[in-house]
Design a protein around this motif. Sequence first.
Motif, PDB file in Angstrom:
ATOM      1  N   SER A  15       0.830  -1.212   0.000  1.00 34.60           N
ATOM      2  CA  SER A  15       0.000   0.000   0.000  1.00 34.60           C
ATOM      3  C   SER A  15       0.861   1.258   0.000  1.00 34.60           C
ATOM      4  O   SER A  15       0.511   2.260  -0.629  1.00 34.60           O
ATOM      5  CB  SER A  15      -0.955   0.001   1.192  1.00 34.60           C
ATOM      6  N   THR A  19       0.705   3.943  -2.996  1.00 34.55           N
ATOM      7  CA  THR A  19       0.388   5.327  -2.662  1.00 34.55           C
ATOM      8  C   THR A  19       1.404   6.285  -3.279  1.00 34.55           C
ATOM      9  O   THR A  19       1.036   7.312  -3.854  1.00 34.55           O
ATOM     10  CB  THR A  19       0.340   5.519  -1.134  1.00 34.55           C
ATOM     11  N   LEU A  22       0.791   6.383  -7.088  1.00 36.84           N
ATOM     12  CA  LEU A  22      -0.432   7.121  -7.436  1.00 36.84           C
ATOM     13  C   LEU A  22      -0.277   8.619  -7.213  1.00 36.84           C
ATOM     14  O   LEU A  22      -0.789   9.426  -7.993  1.00 36.84           O
ATOM     15  CB  LEU A  22      -1.623   6.574  -6.646  1.00 36.84           C
ATOM     16  N   ILE A  23       0.431   9.012  -6.163  1.00 33.89           N
ATOM     17  CA  ILE A  23       0.654  10.442  -5.921  1.00 33.89           C
ATOM     18  C   ILE A  23       1.517  11.037  -7.030  1.00 33.89           C
ATOM     19  O   ILE A  23       1.262  12.146  -7.510  1.00 33.89           O
ATOM     20  CB  ILE A  23       1.284  10.664  -4.531  1.00 33.89           C
ATOM     21  N   HIS A  26      -0.373  12.007 -10.288  1.00 34.33           N
ATOM     22  CA  HIS A  26      -1.262  13.163 -10.327  1.00 34.33           C
ATOM     23  C   HIS A  26      -0.653  14.287 -11.156  1.00 34.33           C
ATOM     24  O   HIS A  26       0.563  14.476 -11.179  1.00 34.33           O
ATOM     25  CB  HIS A  26      -1.541  13.681  -8.915  1.00 34.33           C
ATOM     26  N   GLU A  52      -8.908  11.494 -13.683  1.00 33.18           N
ATOM     27  CA  GLU A  52      -8.370  12.195 -12.510  1.00 33.18           C
ATOM     28  C   GLU A  52      -9.189  11.878 -11.262  1.00 33.18           C
ATOM     29  O   GLU A  52      -8.634  11.706 -10.171  1.00 33.18           O
ATOM     30  CB  GLU A  52      -8.345  13.696 -12.767  1.00 33.18           C
ATOM     31  N   LEU A  55      -8.264   8.411 -10.184  1.00 33.01           N
ATOM     32  CA  LEU A  55      -6.940   8.446  -9.582  1.00 33.01           C
ATOM     33  C   LEU A  55      -7.009   8.994  -8.158  1.00 33.01           C
ATOM     34  O   LEU A  55      -6.331   8.487  -7.260  1.00 33.01           O
ATOM     35  CB  LEU A  55      -6.004   9.290 -10.447  1.00 33.01           C
ATOM     36  N   ASP A  56      -7.850  10.011  -7.943  1.00 30.76           N
ATOM     37  CA  ASP A  56      -8.055  10.535  -6.598  1.00 30.76           C
ATOM     38  C   ASP A  56      -8.638   9.471  -5.677  1.00 30.76           C
ATOM     39  O   ASP A  56      -8.189   9.307  -4.533  1.00 30.76           O
ATOM     40  CB  ASP A  56      -8.990  11.749  -6.626  1.00 30.76           C
ATOM     41  N   THR A  59      -6.032   6.832  -4.823  1.00 29.96           N
ATOM     42  CA  THR A  59      -5.052   7.379  -3.890  1.00 29.96           C
ATOM     43  C   THR A  59      -5.607   7.417  -2.473  1.00 29.96           C
ATOM     44  O   THR A  59      -4.917   7.058  -1.514  1.00 29.96           O
ATOM     45  CB  THR A  59      -4.620   8.788  -4.330  1.00 29.96           C
ATOM     46  N   ILE A  60      -6.848   7.828  -2.322  1.00 30.18           N
ATOM     47  CA  ILE A  60      -7.469   7.877  -0.999  1.00 30.18           C
ATOM     48  C   ILE A  60      -7.622   6.474  -0.423  1.00 30.18           C
ATOM     49  O   ILE A  60      -7.376   6.246   0.765  1.00 30.18           O
ATOM     50  CB  ILE A  60      -8.825   8.609  -1.076  1.00 30.18           C
ATOM     51  N   THR A  62      -5.774   3.704  -1.128  1.00 31.14           N
ATOM     52  CA  THR A  62      -4.484   3.142  -0.737  1.00 31.14           C
ATOM     53  C   THR A  62      -3.897   3.855   0.480  1.00 31.14           C
ATOM     54  O   THR A  62      -3.271   3.214   1.333  1.00 31.14           O
ATOM     55  CB  THR A  62      -3.480   3.181  -1.898  1.00 31.14           C
ATOM     56  N   THR A  63      -4.124   5.151   0.594  1.00 27.16           N
ATOM     57  CA  THR A  63      -3.654   5.884   1.769  1.00 27.16           C
ATOM     58  C   THR A  63      -4.396   5.444   3.023  1.00 27.16           C
ATOM     59  O   THR A  63      -3.792   5.294   4.094  1.00 27.16           O
ATOM     60  CB  THR A  63      -3.811   7.400   1.553  1.00 27.16           C
TER      61      THR A  63
END
Length: 82
Positions: A15, A19, A22-23, A26, A52, A55-56, A59-60, A62-63
């Motif tokens: 993870s 993360t 993925l960051i 962006h 996008e 992708l957001d 990212t959320i 996995t974070t």
Amino acid sequence: MGILNIFLTAVLFISGFLTIILILMHSGKGTGVSDMIASSVYNASVGSGILEKNLDRLTIITTTIFMLTVIVMAIVFPTGTI
């Protein structure tokens, strides 16, 4: 080390890696020098659509998995031992 600790460690590394990737995927949203260079190479409206948003979301997700894994590992791992 138990099977739960090995599983949590693997989930933590996967993870965390996802993360970071993925960051980095962006698009930049600033108005600085990097935005001027990027807007001359690419179209400024690229990345404002469904990709996008997805992708957001990824990212959320996995974070959140990363943070929950860190919290569970802080509770489960014995203190003072490796």
